[in-house]
Design a protein around this motif. Sequence first.
Motif, PDB file in Angstrom:
ATOM      1  N   LEU A  21       6.812   4.623  -6.544  1.00 51.42           N
ATOM      2  CA  LEU A  21       6.909   3.951  -7.843  1.00 51.42           C
ATOM      3  C   LEU A  21       6.740   2.436  -7.762  1.00 51.42           C
ATOM      4  CD1 LEU A  21       9.854   5.957  -9.461  1.00 51.42           C
ATOM      5  CD2 LEU A  21       7.396   6.362  -9.642  1.00 51.42           C
ATOM      6  N   VAL A  22       6.613   1.890  -6.568  1.00 49.79           N
ATOM      7  CA  VAL A  22       6.344   0.453  -6.435  1.00 49.79           C
ATOM      8  C   VAL A  22       4.932   0.200  -6.970  1.00 49.79           C
ATOM      9  CG1 VAL A  22       6.070  -1.451  -4.814  1.00 49.79           C
ATOM     10  CG2 VAL A  22       7.860   0.262  -4.433  1.00 49.79           C
ATOM     11  N   PRO A  23       4.777  -0.747  -7.894  1.00 46.20           N
ATOM     12  CA  PRO A  23       3.467  -0.905  -8.548  1.00 46.20           C
ATOM     13  C   PRO A  23       2.312  -1.144  -7.595  1.00 46.20           C
ATOM     14  CG  PRO A  23       5.154  -2.109  -9.744  1.00 46.20           C
ATOM     15  CD  PRO A  23       5.803  -1.615  -8.484  1.00 46.20           C
ATOM     16  N   SER A  24       2.509  -2.013  -6.591  1.00 46.74           N
ATOM     17  CA  SER A  24       1.429  -2.318  -5.666  1.00 46.74           C
ATOM     18  C   SER A  24       2.007  -2.486  -4.270  1.00 46.74           C
ATOM     19  CB  SER A  24       0.703  -3.604  -6.080  1.00 46.74           C
ATOM     20  OG  SER A  24      -0.272  -3.961  -5.134  1.00 46.74           O
ATOM     21  N   ALA A  25       1.412  -1.809  -3.308  1.00 46.52           N
ATOM     22  CA  ALA A  25       1.909  -1.906  -1.935  1.00 46.52           C
ATOM     23  C   ALA A  25       0.746  -1.816  -0.956  1.00 46.52           C
ATOM     24  CB  ALA A  25       2.929  -0.809  -1.638  1.00 46.52           C
ATOM     25  N   ALA A  26       0.912  -2.494   0.180  1.00 38.84           N
ATOM     26  CA  ALA A  26      -0.050  -2.429   1.272  1.00 38.84           C
ATOM     27  C   ALA A  26       0.565  -1.613   2.404  1.00 38.84           C
ATOM     28  CB  ALA A  26      -0.403  -3.826   1.756  1.00 38.84           C
ATOM     29  N   HIS A  27      -0.211  -0.699   2.948  1.00 36.24           N
ATOM     30  CA  HIS A  27       0.259   0.151   4.033  1.00 36.24           C
ATOM     31  C   HIS A  27      -0.579  -0.104   5.284  1.00 36.24           C
ATOM     32  CE1 HIS A  27       2.763   2.944   1.510  1.00 36.24           C
ATOM     33  NE2 HIS A  27       1.976   2.445   0.563  1.00 36.24           N
ATOM     34  N   VAL A  28       0.084  -0.424   6.374  1.00 29.28           N
ATOM     35  CA  VAL A  28      -0.534  -0.447   7.702  1.00 29.28           C
ATOM     36  C   VAL A  28       0.059   0.729   8.459  1.00 29.28           C
ATOM     37  CG1 VAL A  28      -0.638  -1.691   9.894  1.00 29.28           C
ATOM     38  CG2 VAL A  28      -1.053  -2.896   7.742  1.00 29.28           C
ATOM     39  N   PHE A  29      -0.748   1.449   9.192  1.00 25.50           N
ATOM     40  CA  PHE A  29      -0.285   2.724   9.727  1.00 25.50           C
ATOM     41  C   PHE A  29      -1.008   3.060  11.020  1.00 25.50           C
ATOM     42  CE2 PHE A  29      -3.583   3.138   6.581  1.00 25.50           C
ATOM     43  CZ  PHE A  29      -4.517   3.985   7.166  1.00 25.50           C
ATOM     44  N   TYR A  30      -0.455   4.056  11.714  1.00 24.51           N
ATOM     45  CA  TYR A  30      -1.064   4.538  12.942  1.00 24.51           C
ATOM     46  C   TYR A  30      -0.634   5.975  13.166  1.00 24.51           C
ATOM     47  CZ  TYR A  30       3.540   3.198  14.812  1.00 24.51           C
ATOM     48  OH  TYR A  30       4.886   3.045  15.018  1.00 24.51           O
ATOM     49  N   HIS A  87      -2.648   0.454  -1.276  1.00 27.96           N
ATOM     50  CA  HIS A  87      -3.777   0.144  -0.418  1.00 27.96           C
ATOM     51  C   HIS A  87      -3.444   0.537   1.027  1.00 27.96           C
ATOM     52  CE1 HIS A  87      -5.819  -2.304  -3.557  1.00 27.96           C
ATOM     53  NE2 HIS A  87      -4.568  -2.420  -3.982  1.00 27.96           N
ATOM     54  N   PHE A  88      -4.218   1.451   1.601  1.00 32.15           N
ATOM     55  CA  PHE A  88      -4.050   1.899   2.979  1.00 32.15           C
ATOM     56  C   PHE A  88      -5.115   1.187   3.804  1.00 32.15           C
ATOM     57  CE2 PHE A  88      -1.910   4.893   0.362  1.00 32.15           C
ATOM     58  CZ  PHE A  88      -0.847   5.372   1.118  1.00 32.15           C
ATOM     59  N   LEU A  89      -4.692   0.192   4.575  1.00 32.39           N
ATOM     60  CA  LEU A  89      -5.600  -0.849   5.039  1.00 32.39           C
ATOM     61  C   LEU A  89      -6.337  -0.554   6.342  1.00 32.39           C
ATOM     62  CD1 LEU A  89      -3.454  -3.984   4.151  1.00 32.39           C
ATOM     63  CD2 LEU A  89      -5.230  -2.891   2.790  1.00 32.39           C
ATOM     64  N   ASN A  90      -5.798   0.265   7.195  1.00 30.57           N
ATOM     65  CA  ASN A  90      -6.489   0.509   8.468  1.00 30.57           C
ATOM     66  C   ASN A  90      -7.805   1.239   8.240  1.00 30.57           C
ATOM     67  OD1 ASN A  90      -3.475   0.469   8.937  1.00 30.57           O
ATOM     68  ND2 ASN A  90      -4.208   0.345  11.047  1.00 30.57           N
ATOM     69  N   PRO A  91      -8.889   0.779   8.839  1.00 28.91           N
ATOM     70  CA  PRO A  91     -10.119   1.580   8.811  1.00 28.91           C
ATOM     71  C   PRO A  91      -9.837   2.953   9.424  1.00 28.91           C
ATOM     72  CG  PRO A  91     -10.562  -0.629   9.635  1.00 28.91           C
ATOM     73  CD  PRO A  91      -9.074  -0.490   9.575  1.00 28.91           C
ATOM     74  N   HIS A  92     -10.234   4.023   8.739  1.00 25.01           N
ATOM     75  CA  HIS A  92      -9.891   5.352   9.219  1.00 25.01           C
ATOM     76  C   HIS A  92     -10.809   6.399   8.604  1.00 25.01           C
ATOM     77  CE1 HIS A  92      -7.757   4.994   5.380  1.00 25.01           C
ATOM     78  NE2 HIS A  92      -7.808   6.317   5.306  1.00 25.01           N
ATOM     79  N   ASP A  93     -10.867   7.523   9.253  1.00 26.90           N
ATOM     80  CA  ASP A  93     -11.473   8.717   8.685  1.00 26.90           C
ATOM     81  C   ASP A  93     -10.678   9.906   9.227  1.00 26.90           C
ATOM     82  OD1 ASP A  93     -12.381   9.254  11.308  1.00 26.90           O
ATOM     83  OD2 ASP A  93     -14.319   8.305  10.924  1.00 26.90           O
ATOM     84  N   ALA A  94     -11.206  11.108   9.099  1.00 31.96           N
ATOM     85  CA  ALA A  94     -10.449  12.294   9.506  1.00 31.96           C
ATOM     86  C   ALA A  94     -10.241  12.372  11.006  1.00 31.96           C
ATOM     87  CB  ALA A  94     -11.161  13.548   9.014  1.00 31.96           C
TER      88      ALA A  94
END
Length: 295
Positions: free
Chosen positions: A104-113, A138-145
């Motif tokens: 429910l946070v209006p805007s968030a940036a996600h960095v993940f691994y 926004h899920f920022l890390n370049p990624h694919d399957a």
Amino acid sequence: MAARPALFLVWFTWAMRKERQVLRTLTAERLYRRRFPEHRFVFMCNELEEVALFRENGLNALFCSHNALADEQTFKPVSGVENTYDAFYNAMISPWKRRHLARLVPSAAHVFYESRLTGRQKTADLLDELKRMMPAHHFLNPHDAHRIEKLDWQAINAVMAASATGLCLSAEEGAMYASIEYLLAGLPVVSTPSIGGRHIFGDPETWLTVEPTEEAVRDGVAQMKARNVPRERVRAVTLAKVHEHRKRLRACVLVETDGRVDLPDDYGHAVYRRLNNWQRGLDFERMLIDDYHSE
């Protein structure tokens, strides 16, 4: 070093409050010292509860969080950057990180691994589910399957500079490296209650603990954003707490080595700072070796 006196400082990346974890550590220490009786250990605990439990079981424990050894010269406030995101979350893709609580946070940036325990396919499936659940995030890390590319610390620092708050949403883990990175970069933190010690560098001014519900997290982010605590203030409050831990570490090493090893009285010295291995560990090791040979 087998027959020479040595002192080992051991820190933990997970909560160590359970009796069986402490007994396993005690057993490992005793087995080790049968072979190397000249070696001694200090167990650096992330919470006072851990210190008490370790000492009750005869282990030499020190209240010194591994987060006190973060590198404040790497993670720091960046001036002149507007907030693009209400919140920032840096964590592995795993259910126990509870990213859904930020829905429910209006805007968030996600960095993940990716977690090796979760596996590539489950990680990809969970990531897809989170992106559907939070389309405005926004899920920022370049990624694919097939792969997730890690961001370097410069990129992470830039995202934190554009974020209003940092999120810590798991119920149990260790001291959580990301939590100290948030604070050193000047981000106030919104956290759920947790076991493991991430909260100890927080302050009522810089840290807000909320119930583990989507509504509470949303409201907590709004509250901390509205406080608008200056980033340099968040950092200064945090560093004061960090230096307390480094001071205890120095005193402990001095006692345990009978005065033969005295760490620097400058608690910002590089000997107290380290980076994760995937960032700049080898450079740090080379620096220490060069310093040693120059003395």
